[in-house]
Design an enzyme around this catalytic site. Structure first.
Site, PDB file in Angstrom:
ATOM      1  N   TYR A 293       0.893  -1.635  -0.063  1.00 55.17           N
ATOM      2  CA  TYR A 293       0.068  -0.221   0.038  1.00 55.17           C
ATOM      3  C   TYR A 293       1.197   1.095   0.170  1.00 55.17           C
ATOM      4  CZ  TYR A 293      -3.920   2.590   0.986  1.00 55.17           C
ATOM      5  OH  TYR A 293      -5.808   3.765   0.435  1.00 55.17           O
TER       6      TYR A 293
ATOM      7  N   LYS B 271     -20.152 -20.747  -9.767  1.00 60.18           N
ATOM      8  CA  LYS B 271     -19.837 -20.697 -11.171  1.00 60.18           C
ATOM      9  C   LYS B 271     -18.014 -20.437 -11.008  1.00 60.18           C
ATOM     10  CE  LYS B 271     -20.290 -20.782 -15.042  1.00 60.18           C
ATOM     11  NZ  LYS B 271     -21.064 -20.589 -15.878  1.00 60.18           N
TER      12      LYS B 271
END
Length: 763
Positions: free
Chosen positions: A40, A95
């Site tokens: 970060y 899925k």
């Protein structure tokens, strides 16, 4: 299992131990402040600036290139209809799970709360920069057609509505091969379609691209034949309208060559099939109930070539053969779309794969001597490991040749190796084991069936067709637990201490006494001993009243193994039994031996353990590459703990030169092929991926497998008993339900192999 029990099991599966089926995990180090500063602020600014200079750098510095969005508004979910975006989320997560386990593609599922086409398109376009590909799912027609068309035109990443094109691609591959077997040309055949939804439209469109003529196609919806004078249908359906006189579907079957069903169950009968032309091709793909029952169809005539959408019959038209691999190939070349050329390439690749010699691993998985191209095998099996190295390259090539690839592949051999390496992280071997057990289930005695976890496992084993359980224990406790679990299928329950089992117990006791009479056991002692469940269960297997045995959940290993040694004994020619644990690791399956029996084996015993483990690996379709481990590397220590490993390797090299085995070698060198190659290029393991570790003593093997299991959350199957005359397997104390189920599958496969060996010997 009752309907309510199945409902409860499904809900618990999705809720526990963590809600949902997918999660996000870090791919970079994050243990130190330095790591976090790179992940970060301030370090993250550097890749941001590089992407700002050139947007294509987003593929270099972020997950975009391996990230698929599964997007739905929940308007056409499975067979549930319009249930809304929130209710569709479990399907979309599912899925995503399939994308990961079959093609190693990461996935976010996104449920959009709108039925407005423009609003939906705008939402997807706004979030598209995050993703490398978009899989549209469960969106009702005709909106689905427009949504896909617009997004394909307006986005520069692959977009596909799998409900349409997945079924089309797989069924087209099956059709090509079925026509070849039938000796027919696609240009000439008369095709009958039942269904006019998105899947049926896409299938028919692809059939036409393959050469089918529209004048030979008759499509029916719920209101009958689609004719040119119909005014109640959209443009997509009307492209297949016919000017034939209106007719019933029964009449349309007469002299038809191909039937494609994507509609409703039980609307076709045997008479309809008998009215078709010779060698009819019947794809009855309504789920879960096909348009005609498989057995009914096969009984109607001998020359039928049939496929369904179900896994319990040959030729399952399963979308998982397509969409993970199509997106894999498209995204690996950074294709701007999935075009017709890429879909056709996938179709031809799948069709061709079914005609190639089938790997022994697939034969083993499906319990077949030899799967070969023919009426019962016109499309590949979902467990075929070649899918990942066959379909993505075909799709990638088509993308390059059609001008939509932005990152062309230059080294195809390296690309295929890379694809194969992606598949080490899933539990495919577990699925292979379960599937293989189902081919020829055996009778398994669960010797501790009054334990709730054992009974849960027995219920799963029975309902999944893995084995035929025999439940041993207190009948009152077992029946009460079965009621609580909703375990309502008829199952043999045996209470060894009950009066009704006295005759059986006395018979077993007499046989046990004959086995042990010269080893200090009286007939009275034998009667008392046979009241113990493990002795009783072992006698069931010994005398052929059961095929295999599972025990050990509630007792220590030494207590559980003693009856097996006294009653079952070692196979002929085996000096000592041993155990191995199959670890399902991120790098693939890893066998670890000996984890439970031999405390400090000598060099010859180590060699025999390696041999048995190699045979066990082969039984599961894994070609053994065996490292004989030690704290030393290739003679670096003269201590007896190391030299016994050296002697074991010498023995194996001398008497079993074809076995890929070497050592002594430290575990890190064994598992790091590059390190091993650089330091010890002379080794038989150099350049190979080790999948079997033989440890020099029980302490190191047992500690290693348990540490792997607990620290890394790795699934473990075992301990698998090796060298026993009959299939008896003893679990670790406190084994989980999944571990018991997996071991039951192993016991079935063990029984299958021993039966096969006995039959071969008898001939």
């Amino acid at each position: 299992m009752s309907k309510e029990s199945k409902r409860r099991e499904a809900l618990v599966y999705h809720a526990k131990p963590t809600p949902g089926k997918i999660k996000v995990v870090p791919t970079k180090k994050y243990s130190s402040q330095r790591d976090l500063a790179l992940a970060y602020s301030p370090g993250v600014a550097e890749p941001c600036l590089e992407i700002a200079k050139d947007k294509s750098n987003v593929y270099k510095y972020t997950t975009k290139g391996n990230l698929v969005a599964v997007i739905s508004n929940g308007t056409a979910v499975l067979g549930l209809g319009d249930i809304g975006p929130e209710a569709s989320k479990p399907v979309m997560e599912g899925k995503g799970l399939l994308f990961k386990i079959f093609a190693d593609l990461d996935c976010f599922d996104i449920e959009v709360d709108t039925k407005d086409v423009e609003e939906f398109i705008k939402t997807v376009k706004n979030i598209a920069p995050t993703f490398g590909g978009i899989n549209l799912e469960d969106i009702k027609a005709p909106e689905a057609f427009e949504i896909e068309r617009r997004l394909k035109e307006e986005l520069d990443i692959p977009v596909m509505h799998d409900d349409q094109h997945g079924t089309a691609i797989i069924s087209s591959a099956a059709l090509l091969n079925a026509l070849e077997l039938a000796g027919k040309n696609i240009e000439d055949v008369k095709i009958l379609i039942s269904g006019a939804g998105s899947a049926a439209i896409s299938c028919t469109s692809l059939y036409v691209k393959l050469g089918a003529r529209k004048e030979n196609i008759m499509m029916f919806d719920i209101d009958g034949l689609i004719t040119k004078d119909r005014t109640d249908l959209g443009e997509m359906q009307m492209q297949f309208a016919t000017d034939r006189p209106t007719t019933s579907m029964r009449e349309a079957f007469i002299n038809a060559d191909v039937f494609l069903g994507l509609s409703a169950g039980n609307i076709v009968d045997g008479d309809m099939l008998r009215s078709m032309n010779d060698s009819p091709i019947v794809f009855a793909m309504a789920n879960p109930t096909p348009e005609i029952d498989y057995d009914t169809a096969m009984a109607s005539r001998e020359d039928i070539i049939m496929a369904t959408g179900r896994s319990d019959h040959p030729n399952q038209v399963n979308n998982v053969l397509g969409f993970p691999f199509i997106f894999r190939g498209a995204m690996d070349v950074r294709a701007t779309k999935i075009n017709e050329e890429m879909k056709l390439a996938a179709t031809y690749a799948i069709a061709q794969l079914a005609k190639e010699p089938v790997p022994e691993q697939v034969n083993i998985a499906y319990g077949e001597l030899k799967i070969a191209f023919g009426k019962d095998y016109i499309i590949p099996k979902p467990f075929d490991p070649r899918l990942i190295s066959t379909i993505p390259p075909a799709v990638a090539r088509a993308a390059m040749e059609s001008g939509v690839a932005q990152e062309p592949i230059t080294d195809w051999g390296k690309y295929e190796e890379h694809l194969m390496s992606r598949m080490g992280s899933d539990n495919k071997l577990v699925r292979l084991l379960l599937n293989r057990a189902r081919i020829n289930p055996k009778r398994i005695v669960f010797a501790e069936a009054d334990n709730i976890d054992v009974l849960k496992a027995a219920q799963i084993v029975m309902e999944e067709g893995i084995a035929i359980p025999i439940l041993l224990g207190r009948r009152d406790i077992i029946t009460e637990l079965m009621e609580d679990l909703g375990f309502d299928q008829p199952c043999m329950i045996i209470d060894p201490k009950s009066d009704e089992e006295k005759a059986r117990k006395d018979r077993y006791a007499h046989e046990f006494w004959k086995l042990r009479q010269r080893k200090g056991t009286t007939e009275f002692d034998a009667g008392k001993t046979l009241r113990q469940r493990n002795y009783f269960a072992a006698m069931m297997v010994k005398l052929g009243d059961a095929d295999a045995l599972i025990t050990g959940v509630a007792q220590s290993y030494p207590i559980s193994v003693r009856p097996m040694m006294e009653i079952i004994g070692k196979s002929p020619g085996v000096d000592k039994i041993a155990t191995t644990n199959l670890m399902i690791t991120a790098r693939g399956p890893l066998f670890v031996s000996d984890t439970s029996i031999n405390i400090d084996p000598d060099s010859l015993e180590l060699a025999k353990i390696a041999q048995m483990t190699g045979r066990t690996a082969s039984m599961f379709g894994v070609s053994p590459v065996i490292a004989m481990t030690s704290y030393a590397n290739f003679g670096s220590s003269s201590h007896p703990h190391a030299t016994k490993v050296t002697e074991a390797v010498k023995y194996l090299h001398q008497y079993y030169p074809d076995l890929v085995v070497d050592g002594e070698v430290q575990t890190d060198f064994a598992l790091n092929s590059e390190l091993l190659q650089s330091k010890f290029p002379f080794s038989k393991l150099a350049g190979k991926k080790v999948n079997t570790l033989i440890f020099p003593n029980l302490e190191s093997a047992n500690s290693t497998y348990k540490m792997l299991k607990e620290l890394n959350g790795i699934d473990s199957i075992g301990p698998i008993m090796m060298g026993m005359q009959k299939p008896v397997h003893i679990l670790q104390l406190g084994a989980s339900v999944d571990e018991i189920v997996n071991m039951a599958a192993v016991a079935v496969i063990d029984a299958q192999q021993k039966e096969k060996h006995a039959n071969k010997k008898a001939k």
